[in-house]
Design an enzyme around this catalytic site. Structure first.
Site, PDB file in Angstrom:
ATOM      1  NE  ARG A 247      -2.354   8.993  -6.728  1.00  0.00           N
ATOM      2  CZ  ARG A 247      -1.248   8.262  -6.793  1.00  0.00           C
ATOM      3  NH1 ARG A 247      -1.004   7.546  -7.873  1.00  0.00           N
ATOM      4  NH2 ARG A 247      -0.393   8.238  -5.791  1.00  0.00           N
TER       5      ARG A 247
ATOM      6  CG  HIS B 156      -1.837  -1.218   1.233  1.00  0.00           C
ATOM      7  ND1 HIS B 156      -2.829  -1.459   0.312  1.00  0.00           N
ATOM      8  CD2 HIS B 156      -1.819  -2.302   2.072  1.00  0.00           C
ATOM      9  CE1 HIS B 156      -3.410  -2.615   0.582  1.00  0.00           C
ATOM     10  NE2 HIS B 156      -2.816  -3.151   1.637  1.00  0.00           N
TER      11      HIS B 156
ATOM     12  CG  ASP C 217       2.546   5.867  -4.854  1.00  0.00           C
ATOM     13  OD1 ASP C 217       3.066   6.050  -3.730  1.00  0.00           O
ATOM     14  OD2 ASP C 217       2.141   6.811  -5.567  1.00  0.00           O
TER      15      ASP C 217
ATOM     16  CG  HIS D  29     -25.206  45.501 -24.777  1.00  0.00           C
ATOM     17  ND1 HIS D  29     -25.026  45.301 -23.426  1.00  0.00           N
ATOM     18  CD2 HIS D  29     -24.521  46.634 -25.083  1.00  0.00           C
ATOM     19  CE1 HIS D  29     -24.283  46.269 -22.926  1.00  0.00           C
ATOM     20  NE2 HIS D  29     -23.952  47.088 -23.911  1.00  0.00           N
TER      21      HIS D  29
ATOM     22  CB  SER E 255       7.327   9.160  -1.279  1.00  0.00           C
ATOM     23  OG  SER E 255       7.500   7.936  -0.611  1.00  0.00           O
TER      24      SER E 255
ATOM     25  CG  ASN F 120     -27.656  20.451 -34.795  1.00  0.00           C
ATOM     26  OD1 ASN F 120     -28.416  21.310 -35.250  1.00  0.00           O
ATOM     27  ND2 ASN F 120     -28.089  19.301 -34.313  1.00  0.00           N
TER      28      ASN F 120
ATOM     29  CB  SER G  76     -31.842  16.255 -35.747  1.00  0.00           C
ATOM     30  OG  SER G  76     -33.024  15.816 -35.098  1.00  0.00           O
TER      31      SER G  76
END
Length: 459
Positions: free
Chosen positions: A335, A88, A90, A162, A115, A296, A288
């Site tokens: 990760r 356990h 890495d 706008h 590590s 589209n 579609s």
């Protein structure tokens, strides 16, 4: 350059960056085997540096053996995972797997290290590779934008504020704005590699273990990182400050936001009632499942949607301060987020390059749209000319406004109302008014500014 296709490779795919949004070169950078290779590279570089500084700790032969075996052809990912499932941890799984391949030299691996010396430096190497690929692909986007800017430099169109028609401009001027935005963020990213920092400084950054071994820790860190193409932070504890990577991730998110802006503008111009821009389509494309006529702008929508993912990822990054010298709160998000950040953005850049390259701009439709408001977009010019000719500027503004609104309301040309207005006739002749209504002569410095941007980025 062909339009991008969806990858159909692979089975049991969960995350779309492994299939639908896959970028082969970027995905390879973040694949587990390449991440493992980077950790092995750091271990080998550390052993080599120690052997050069104090060969009685790690002999040159031991360093050579470690380097020869520090490769994923020797240290298998499957073996590191098997060991990790038992212990356990890495990094120690990598150390043990490398030691298995290195014989007696295996006892010299990871000497003095913690590590984070390995993982943070490996991470910086991955980020540097990723930035290099982003920059390489960005130059192609830049070239595509330069080409379309040159092509449309003098194409008269309307700009919008706008969401409403404003005053005439050119397509080249609008695209030049996108070109400059992309150019600026590229310049920022070129400088961001200095923030991809590693560290070789032990458990809390004070290099206790290295100095206990009689090593000059400052020199050791400098030499290891230099050999790997990574910079050191001025100060690190067990982890370098998160600020460094936040600088990078912020710029990547800004880049995504720029692409979102470009895509959003182009998407709007694709609307049926505007019709100035069309995404390139293939004869087999379906818009579609029920409306056969649809075309589209799904690629533009994809870019816009993906930008939202990166904005959300950046928020997550800001939540990841660690306590004291370090904890693991940032480990799982790293990760998840780092591959997602780089793969997603690189996909967006490549997609936008294709969009810019192949999109169709209807020059005539763009010009016709200038007159959609019956010449009212020339109201500013008329008002300004009236003021220059002696009319009170505020009075001119109000009078032209009323006539422009009336022209649009009655669906008649503004020039007809101007010609029949007694007050305006005191200041401007019929010939002058008709001259003022020509949008092709009311473009300001659009051509000049566009050429300046082209010259800035054209290679």
């Amino acid at each position: 350059m062909a339009m991008m296709d969806i990858s159909t490779e692979g089975e049991h795919i969960v995350h779309p960056i492994d299939s639908r949004y896959k970028v082969e070169e970027m995905n390879r950078i973040w694949e587990e085997e390449n991440q493992l290779q980077k950790m092995l590279d750091v271990e080998a570089a550390l052993s080599l540096a120690i052997s050069e500084m104090k060969p009685e700790l790690v002999s040159p032969d031991d360093a050579r053996v470690i380097k020869e075996n520090a490769t994923i052809t020797k240290v298998k990912l499957s073996r590191t995972k098997q060991i990790e499932s038992e212990i356990h941890h890495d990094v120690m799984a990598v150390v043990k797997a490398l030691a298995e391949q290195s014989g007696e030299a295996g006892g010299k691996i990871h000497l003095g290290a913690t590590s984070a010396d390995i993982t943070e430096t490996a991470k910086a190497m991955l980020v540097n590779e990723s930035i290099d690929l982003i920059l390489e692909d960005s130059k192609k986007l830049l070239e595509a934008l330069v080409k379309r800017t040159e092509e449309t430099k003098d194409w008269v169109c309307i700009d919008r504020t706008h969401g409403q028609h404003a005053v005439p401009t050119t397509y080249g001027f609008k695209i030049a704005g996108y070109l400059d935005q992309v150019g600026v963020i590229i310049e920022r990213l070129e400088g961001d590699k200095k923030y991809a920092v590693g560290k070789i400084a032990g458990a809390v950054g004070t290099a206790n273990s290295y100095t206990e071994l009689g090593l000059d820790a400052i020199v050791l860190e400098r030499e290891v990182l230099k050999s790997l193409g990574v910079q050191a932070n001025a100060h690190s504890r067990q982890l370098p400050p998160r600020d460094n990577f936040l600088f990078i991730m912020s710029d990547l998110t800004i880049y995504a936001n720029i692409l979102d802006k470009i895509a959003g503008d182009l998407w709007n111009l694709c609307r049926t009632e505007i019709g100035e821009v069309t995404e390139a389509t293939s004869s087999k494309q379906v818009g579609s499942s029920t409306m056969p006529h649809k075309k589209n702008p799904f690629r533009l929508e994809r870019v816009m949607g993906m930008s939202a993912i990166l904005r959300g990822d950046l928020v997550t990054e800001f939540e990841l301060n660690f306590s004291h010298a370090r904890d693991l709160k940032q480990s799982a998000p790293y990760r998840y987020r780092y591959p997602e950040f780089f793969i997603t953005l690189d996909y967006m850049i490549r997609m936008m390059t294709n969009l810019i390259t192949f999109m169709k701009i209807d020059k005539q439709k763009a010009y016709d749209n200038v007159f959609f408001t019956k010449g009212s977009v020339m109201a500013e010019r008329v008002m300004t000319e009236l003021a220059e000719s002696g009319m009170d500027r505020q009075a001119a503004h109000e009078r032209v406004k009323q006539l422009a609104w009336k022209a649009m309301s009655e669906n008649k040309m503004l020039v007809d109302f101007l010609l029949n207005d007694a007050e305006i006739a005191k200041y401007l002749s019929e010939d002058k008014l008709r001259e003022l209504m020509n949008p092709e002569t009311y473009l300001g410095i659009a051509s000049l500014k566009t050429q300046m941007i082209i010259d800035k980025y054209k290679r």
